[in-house]
Scaffold this motif. Structure first.
Motif, PDB file in Angstrom:
ATOM      1  N   TYR A  32     -35.827  11.036  -4.682  1.00  8.72           N
ATOM      2  CA  TYR A  32     -36.291  11.539  -5.967  1.00  8.72           C
ATOM      3  C   TYR A  32     -35.554  10.942  -7.166  1.00  8.72           C
ATOM      4  CZ  TYR A  32     -39.250  14.898  -3.654  1.00  8.72           C
ATOM      5  OH  TYR A  32     -40.227  15.478  -2.900  1.00  8.72           O
ATOM      6  N   TRP A  33     -34.697   9.946  -6.950  1.00 10.54           N
ATOM      7  CA  TRP A  33     -33.990   9.307  -8.050  1.00 10.54           C
ATOM      8  C   TRP A  33     -35.011   8.562  -8.916  1.00 10.54           C
ATOM      9  CZ3 TRP A  33     -29.147  10.598  -8.905  1.00 10.54           C
ATOM     10  CH2 TRP A  33     -28.442   9.893  -9.867  1.00 10.54           C
ATOM     11  N   LYS A  37     -38.602   5.126  -8.339  1.00 11.14           N
ATOM     12  CA  LYS A  37     -40.027   5.437  -8.367  1.00 11.14           C
ATOM     13  C   LYS A  37     -40.889   4.170  -8.353  1.00 11.14           C
ATOM     14  CE  LYS A  37     -43.464   8.034 -11.029  1.00 11.14           C
ATOM     15  NZ  LYS A  37     -44.449   7.812 -10.065  1.00 11.14           N
TER      16      LYS A  37
END
Length: 56
Positions: A32-33, A37
């Protein structure tokens, strides 16, 4: 001797538990950093991008 074995088993189980919890937290943070993405989106789309059609 039995007490030493029980203590060693308890320590190894506790270490394993905390190791797996920490590893899971690190993996979730990595996934989720925000800077990852773009790479994850590219990897998800690249599999379908090169597909011409159904396999025969």
């Amino acid at each position: 001797m039995d007490l030493e074995h029980d203590m060693l088993v308890w320590l190894s189980k506790s270490f394993g538990l905390f190791y797996l919890i920490a590893l899971s937290i690190i993996i979730v943070i990595y996934a989720y950093w925000p800077s990852n993405k773009k790479a994850f989106d590219h990897a998800a789309k690249s599999v379908l991008h090169n597909e011409d059609g159904p396999w025969r």
